[in-house]
Design a protein around this motif. Structure first.
Motif, PDB file in Angstrom:
ATOM      1  N   LEU A 130      46.582  50.223  37.431  1.00  0.00           N
ATOM      2  CA  LEU A 130      47.626  50.371  38.435  1.00  0.00           C
ATOM      3  C   LEU A 130      47.310  51.564  39.333  1.00  0.00           C
ATOM      4  CD1 LEU A 130      50.884  49.764  36.413  1.00  0.00           C
ATOM      5  CD2 LEU A 130      49.937  48.332  38.230  1.00  0.00           C
ATOM      6  N   PHE A 152      47.429  47.309  42.910  1.00  0.00           N
ATOM      7  CA  PHE A 152      46.618  47.075  41.712  1.00  0.00           C
ATOM      8  C   PHE A 152      45.157  47.206  42.092  1.00  0.00           C
ATOM      9  CE2 PHE A 152      43.968  43.983  39.481  1.00  0.00           C
ATOM     10  CZ  PHE A 152      44.208  44.308  38.151  1.00  0.00           C
ATOM     11  N   VAL A 188      51.120  44.263  44.143  1.00  0.00           N
ATOM     12  CA  VAL A 188      51.909  44.234  42.906  1.00  0.00           C
ATOM     13  C   VAL A 188      53.275  43.654  43.243  1.00  0.00           C
ATOM     14  CG1 VAL A 188      50.727  46.140  41.783  1.00  0.00           C
ATOM     15  CG2 VAL A 188      52.677  46.601  43.280  1.00  0.00           C
ATOM     16  N   TRP A 239      46.430  41.497  35.860  1.00  0.00           N
ATOM     17  CA  TRP A 239      47.125  41.002  37.042  1.00  0.00           C
ATOM     18  C   TRP A 239      47.038  39.483  36.991  1.00  0.00           C
ATOM     19  CZ3 TRP A 239      45.533  38.299  41.493  1.00  0.00           C
ATOM     20  CH2 TRP A 239      46.330  38.461  42.642  1.00  0.00           C
ATOM     21  N   ILE A 290      53.692  37.421  41.384  1.00  0.00           N
ATOM     22  CA  ILE A 290      52.683  38.185  40.652  1.00  0.00           C
ATOM     23  C   ILE A 290      53.234  38.598  39.291  1.00  0.00           C
ATOM     24  CG2 ILE A 290      51.302  40.302  40.669  1.00  0.00           C
ATOM     25  CD1 ILE A 290      51.483  40.103  43.785  1.00  0.00           C
ATOM     26  N   LEU A 327      52.478  40.999  35.908  1.00  0.00           N
ATOM     27  CA  LEU A 327      51.650  42.082  35.374  1.00  0.00           C
ATOM     28  C   LEU A 327      51.865  42.182  33.870  1.00  0.00           C
ATOM     29  CD1 LEU A 327      52.089  44.890  38.055  1.00  0.00           C
ATOM     30  CD2 LEU A 327      50.077  43.470  37.647  1.00  0.00           C
TER      31      LEU A 327
END
Lengths: 280, 352
Positions: B246, B251, B261, B275, B339, B341
């Motif tokens: 991060l 990212f 992100v 990711w 997205i 994470l």
């Protein structure tokens, strides 16, 4: 048919060779069959002066069979049929149950037990005759049908056959039946056994032939005339002083013919398999 | 109609622990799909519910009654096996009536129930046939019919469609769904095919290594996977993952490529993360990250591309035809909401 071309010479050689082999196998049996239909005096006569009379009798007679029929041979046939039939019936039930247990369940000592089963059919029968006889005597079974039947019921080879077959049935059959609410006995009788006709046929035949051909154990365990089986009765025709060749050949013929019947009846199961279809 | 509760269920074979504490509640009439890679314990769990295996510890209750130690026949469940397990020496009629006969129903009852089920499944004309005379799809229907006639508390399906070809599988999938909507029975369905699970189930239970990773409505799981495993397991083509760390509001892939992100995402910088983005969430935009097209696969309605981004291939799925060729440069973008994470170490989802 698109069989590849074969030269006539090769074909002749092939069928010639096969014919000779077939002749060698069939000849003694044919001679036996014909000899039993000759008058006593003539049986060995044509052998010394070899010619077509060796094979073609000058006169056919059923005297030898008539003599058999009036002696105690019919009792021996009856005894053998009864003993063999009972052995087949009980043998299939007992050995199939044992094979099913080995195939379907997991229990302590299973592998050791199965090893013993396998050893049992590798062990020559002669090795256990004495202890077995002592046991039968202790039961008070000497000279009885039990003595002839009971020791032959459990058969390691047949247990092995059944185990192999039941193990080859997909477990899903058993499990589907269990989920549907069936007991193990129900699964055995209604699912496993109906699927195993070929194995039942083979095993039945093995048990039958073992009893039909057995000689040593019947002589030891039940030698009284009332319990004489076919092979024992045949052997009685041979002694040192005087041989009843006609009776011997006729009784041998009958033993062979009767022994073939079960095989002819069930041979079609040999090629049949019922397993296909239920699984994808 | 019935419910099922599983509480801390464990199963070991020798030293191998197959199920490591399963908790599951199934509501009345619910269609639950158990999915996971092979060896995850989903089939073992089903067999425990059926009573074909004995639990090492924990409990299973059906309709509030503890059935953990009961044999299969005491549980009133019906099971459809992967290879159907139709008894080859019995006709379709006898196969379907097998359990009723065992239960001691009289012949008239059995006949009428079998006939009803056969009508539902379109097997009327096949009742006197033997399994060996049926096609794969017909056998599958008979296997389902055998379960239906019992009207059990619980239907269990063990990968029932995996022996069919793709076209038939899709058709039978629809039939099973229609059947559930009609019968409204409680059904538990094991499959490794996540499309089957997505389309059939009210709720999907994703398993891995003997544990439940996540459970929920199919689209919830699809949109918000609780960890990288679930994200990667559900969806075909599978979710794309890129390893990296991060940065501040962005990212950083391992090769330094900057990727966006989720909107408003704020976490400690420098943390190792995965990711993730689904193939259909990526598309060509004016401003975004760039990639090189490697493979173009037109399927008719869709075009699937393999694009090299941040040093690794990403699958991009577009619901239209694309005029691109291998070697073309593309600028791609993704919505912040699309997205995902995940923590790089334990795979856990990092945001809501």
């Amino acid at each position: 048919m698109d069989t590849p071309f074969r030269s006539p010479l090769a074909l002749m050689l092939r069928y010639g060779l096969l014919s000779i082999l077939a002749f060698m196998v069939v000849c003694p049996l044919a001679w036996l069959a014909l000899a039993s239909l000759r008058p006593q005096a003539e049986i060995f006569q044509p052998v010394s002066e070899f010619g077509w009379h060796t094979f073609i009798p000058s006169r056919l007679t059923l005297d030898n069979y008539r003599a058999l029929w009036n002696g105690d041979f019919p009792l021996a046939v009856k005894n053998s049929v009864f003993v063999a039939f009972m052995t087949v019936v009980f043998g299939i039930v007992v050995n199939a149950l044992a094979g099913f247990a080995f195939a379907a369940f997991d229990f302590r000592g299973k592998n050791l037990l199965f090893l013993l089963v396998i050893i049992s059919f590798m062990m020559p029968f002669e090795a256990i005759v004495l202890p077995l006889y002592v046991m039968i005597r202790a039961f008070g079974w000497a000279n009885s049908y039990q003595a002839l039947i009971v020791p032959e019921i459990a058969n390691g080879m047949v247990i092995f056959l059944f185990r192999q077959f039941f193990a080859s049935i997909p477990r899903d059959f058993y499990e589907a039946a269990r989920v549907d609410g069936a007991s193990w006995l129900y699964i055995f009788t209604r699912i496993a056994m109906p699927l195993s006709w070929p194995t039942i046929a083979t095993s039945g035949l093995m048990l039958f032939l073992a009893q039909w051909d057995s000689f040593f154990w019947p002589v030891v365990a039940a030698s009284a005339p009332d319990y004489a089986v076919v092979q024992v009765a045949i052997a009685r025709n041979i002694n040192f002083e005087q041989n009843d060749w006609g009776g011997l050949f006729a009784s041998t013929n009958i033993a062979i013919l009767l022994g073939t019947i079960p095989f002819l009846l069930i041979q079609r199961f040999y090629v049949r398999t019922l397993i296909s279809g239920g699984i994808k | 109609m019935s419910t099922m509760t599983i509480d801390n269920l464990r199963k070991s074979f020798g030293a191998t622990e197959i199920l490591r504490g399963i908790d599951l509640d199934v509501a009345d009439g619910e269609f639950v799909a158990l999915v996971g890679p092979s060896g995850c314990g989903k089939s073992t769990l089903l067999r425990l519910i059926a009573g074909l295996e004995e639990a090492s510890s924990g409990s299973i209750s059906i309709d509030g009654r503890d059935v953990t130690r009961l044999p299969p026949k005491g549980r009133d469940v019906a099971m459809v096996f992967q290879n159907y397990a139709l008894y080859p020496h019995l006709t379709v009629r006898a196969n379907m009536g097998f359990s009723l006969k065992l239960r001691g129903d009289d012949k008239a009852t059995i006949d009428s129930k079998v006939t009803d089920a056969a009508a539902v499944l379109g097997l009327d004309a096949l009742l006197e046939r033997y399994p060996g005379q049926l096609s794969g799809g017909q056998r599958q229907r008979v296997a389902t019919g055998r379960a239906i006639v019992r009207d059990p508390k619980l239907f269990l399906f063990d990968e029932p469609l995996s022996n069919l070809d793709a076209k038939l599988r899709a058709q039978m999938r629809t039939e099973i769904k229609a059947l559930h909507q009609r019968l409204k029975n409680t059904m538990i369905y094991v499959t490794h095919d996540q499309i089957e699970a997505m389309t059939l189930a009210d709720r999907i239970v994703v398993m891995q290594a003997g544990r439940i990773e996540q459970q929920g409505a199919p689209l919830d799981l699809y949109d918000r996977p609780a960890n990288a495993f679930v994200g990667g397991f559900l969806g075909s083509p599978a979710m794309n993952f890129v390893k990296g760390i991060l940065g501040s509001g962005l990212f950083l892939a391992e090769d330094g490529t900057q990727l966006p992100v989720p909107d408003g995402f704020d976490a400690e910088q420098g943390r190792s993360v995965l990711w993730g983005v689904r193939p259909e969430a990526i598309g060509p935009v004016d401003q975004g990250f760039s990639g090189v097209v490697e493979v173009v696969e037109p399927t008719g309605p869709d075009t699937q591309l393999l694009v090299r981004v941040a040093g690794q291939p990403l699958v991009v799925l577009m619901h239209k035809r694309m005029r691109v060729s291998p070697g073309d440069q593309m600028t791609l973008g993704v919505q912040g909401a699309d997205i995902h994470l995940f923590d790089a170490a334990d795979g856990r989802r990092l945001h809501l």
